[in-house]
Design an enzyme around this catalytic site. Structure first.
Site, mmCIF file in Angstrom:
data_model
loop_
_atom_site.group_PDB
_atom_site.id
_atom_site.type_symbol
_atom_site.label_atom_id
_atom_site.label_comp_id
_atom_site.label_asym_id
_atom_site.label_seq_id
_atom_site.Cartn_x
_atom_site.Cartn_y
_atom_site.Cartn_z
ATOM 1 N N ARG A 53 0.832 -1.214 0.000
ATOM 2 C CA ARG A 53 0.000 0.000 0.000
ATOM 3 C C ARG A 53 0.860 1.255 0.000
ATOM 4 N NH1 ARG A 53 -4.241 -0.583 4.748
ATOM 5 N NH2 ARG A 53 -5.227 1.223 3.785
ATOM 6 N N ASN A 85 -8.241 8.734 7.519
ATOM 7 C CA ASN A 85 -7.305 8.288 6.491
ATOM 8 C C ASN A 85 -5.885 8.169 7.042
ATOM 9 O OD1 ASN A 85 -9.604 8.527 5.022
ATOM 10 N ND2 ASN A 85 -8.938 10.331 3.867
ATOM 11 N N HIS A 102 -6.773 7.127 12.904
ATOM 12 C CA HIS A 102 -6.410 5.732 12.613
ATOM 13 C C HIS A 102 -4.927 5.564 12.297
ATOM 14 C CE1 HIS A 102 -10.904 5.137 11.437
ATOM 15 N NE2 HIS A 102 -10.729 5.170 12.726
ATOM 16 N N CYS A 110 7.431 0.711 17.263
ATOM 17 C CA CYS A 110 8.036 -0.445 17.921
ATOM 18 C C CYS A 110 7.016 -1.134 18.811
ATOM 19 C CB CYS A 110 9.237 -0.014 18.764
ATOM 20 S SG CYS A 110 9.954 -1.389 19.662
ATOM 21 N N CYS A 131 15.380 0.146 20.467
ATOM 22 C CA CYS A 131 15.545 -1.010 21.358
ATOM 23 C C CYS A 131 15.760 -2.326 20.612
ATOM 24 C CB CYS A 131 14.316 -1.131 22.266
ATOM 25 S SG CYS A 131 12.872 -1.778 21.396
ATOM 26 N N THR A 169 -16.971 9.844 4.046
ATOM 27 C CA THR A 169 -16.959 8.695 4.951
ATOM 28 C C THR A 169 -18.315 7.992 4.917
ATOM 29 O OG1 THR A 169 -16.585 7.924 7.215
ATOM 30 C CG2 THR A 169 -17.581 10.109 6.976
ATOM 31 N N SER A 170 -18.292 6.666 5.041
ATOM 32 C CA SER A 170 -19.540 5.885 5.058
ATOM 33 C C SER A 170 -20.202 5.975 6.431
ATOM 34 C CB SER A 170 -19.218 4.417 4.741
ATOM 35 O OG SER A 170 -18.262 3.917 5.676
ATOM 36 N N GLU A 196 -22.944 9.336 -2.160
ATOM 37 C CA GLU A 196 -23.984 8.389 -1.724
ATOM 38 C C GLU A 196 -24.516 8.797 -0.359
ATOM 39 O OE1 GLU A 196 -21.721 4.519 -3.780
ATOM 40 O OE2 GLU A 196 -22.372 4.448 -1.680
ATOM 41 N N ALA A 212 -16.083 14.867 -3.471
ATOM 42 C CA ALA A 212 -15.428 15.915 -2.675
ATOM 43 C C ALA A 212 -14.560 16.818 -3.543
ATOM 44 C CB ALA A 212 -14.581 15.266 -1.582
#
Ligand code: APR
Length: 226
Positions: A53, A85, A102, A110, A131, A169-170, A196, A212
């Protein structure tokens, strides 16, 4: 403003559900490969998916929606941008102080000490440079809590805003989808931008049906309402 995957759709980023094509990786649904359980079971597979990704995203540029949103931060006395996003396209368009509910795909964290490593300019380190323990994507995976404080700060701003925009956003994933509800309950004027209808549409004062990248730039002229 609360933004979701739809804001990046016109940049070529697949959405997770409505509108664009849903992401499936090697026969595994996105919510399987992007899960805390998979980090435990097969961390290399998780990295293979996130490395794919990241490489895919690397070529992509912000679209007019991202640039318009970045302009709004100088248009309002107080502007708070909360995004679901992880693609970093808001920041690439010049947005500052973005609340990333998110996480961000350009960071590794780490598993032991929590130190985060920026991968925007450099390749992914094999292990934590602090570390030496294993690294994982600094992204909220399915079955995980949001970064400490991020939602609470966003909710505090939502509860004080006069105008709330919900873009791309849904509105199916909580607690993020709860932010416009908090704003509405506090008396804000809520506007949705989405090609939608969503479960949030009936709560909105205004629903702007469209993409948008086509709708938001309409606010960028001297005789716009804003
Ligand atoms: N402009 C505006 N909205 C759009 C566009 C566009 N060009 N194209 C699609 N959309 C809308 C779709 O109609 C849909 O309502 O964007 C929404 C995308 O919904 P999802 O794919 O569910 O994305 P999002 O709401 O951001 O998902 C929330 O779920 O999978 C998890 O962690 C992941 O952050 C993600 C969260």
């Amino acid at each position: 403003m609360l933004s979701g995957a739809g804001v990046s759709a016109e940049s070529g980023v697949p959405t997770f559900r409505g509108g664009g094509n849903t992401a499936v990786w090697k026969g595994m649904r996105f919510d399987v490969i992007s899960s805390a359980e998979m980090v435990e079971r097969d961390l290399p597979a998780v990295w293979e998916w996130f490395d794919y990704r990241r490489n895919f995203l690397h070529e992509l540029m912000p679209n007019p929606a991202h640039y318009e949103i970045a302009r709004w931060q100088d248009r309002f006395a107080e502007f708070t941008l909360v995004t679901q996003n992880i693609d970093g396209l808001h920041q690439k368009a010049g947005a500052r102080d973005v609340i990333e509910l998110h996480g961000n795909i350009w960071r590794a964290r780490c598993i032991a000490c929590g130190f985060t490593h920026d991968m925007a300019q450099s390749k992914r380190p094999d292990a934590c440079l602090e570390c030496g323990d294993r690294l994982r994507p600094d992204v909220v995976l399915f079955g995980e809590m949001l970064p400490p404080g991020a939602f609470e700060f966003a909710a505090a701003r939502a509860s004080k805003c006069e105008l709330c925009f919900v873009v791309g956003t849904s509105a199916l994933v909580y607690p993020a989808a709860g932010l416009p509800e908090i704003a509405k309950a506090a008396g804000a004027y809520v506007v949705e931008v989405n090609p939608e209808r969503t479960p949030l549409s009936s709560l909105c004062d205004e629903v702007l049906t469209g993409k948008a990248g086509e709708v938001l730039p309409l606010f960028n002229n001297e005789n716009s309402l804003l």
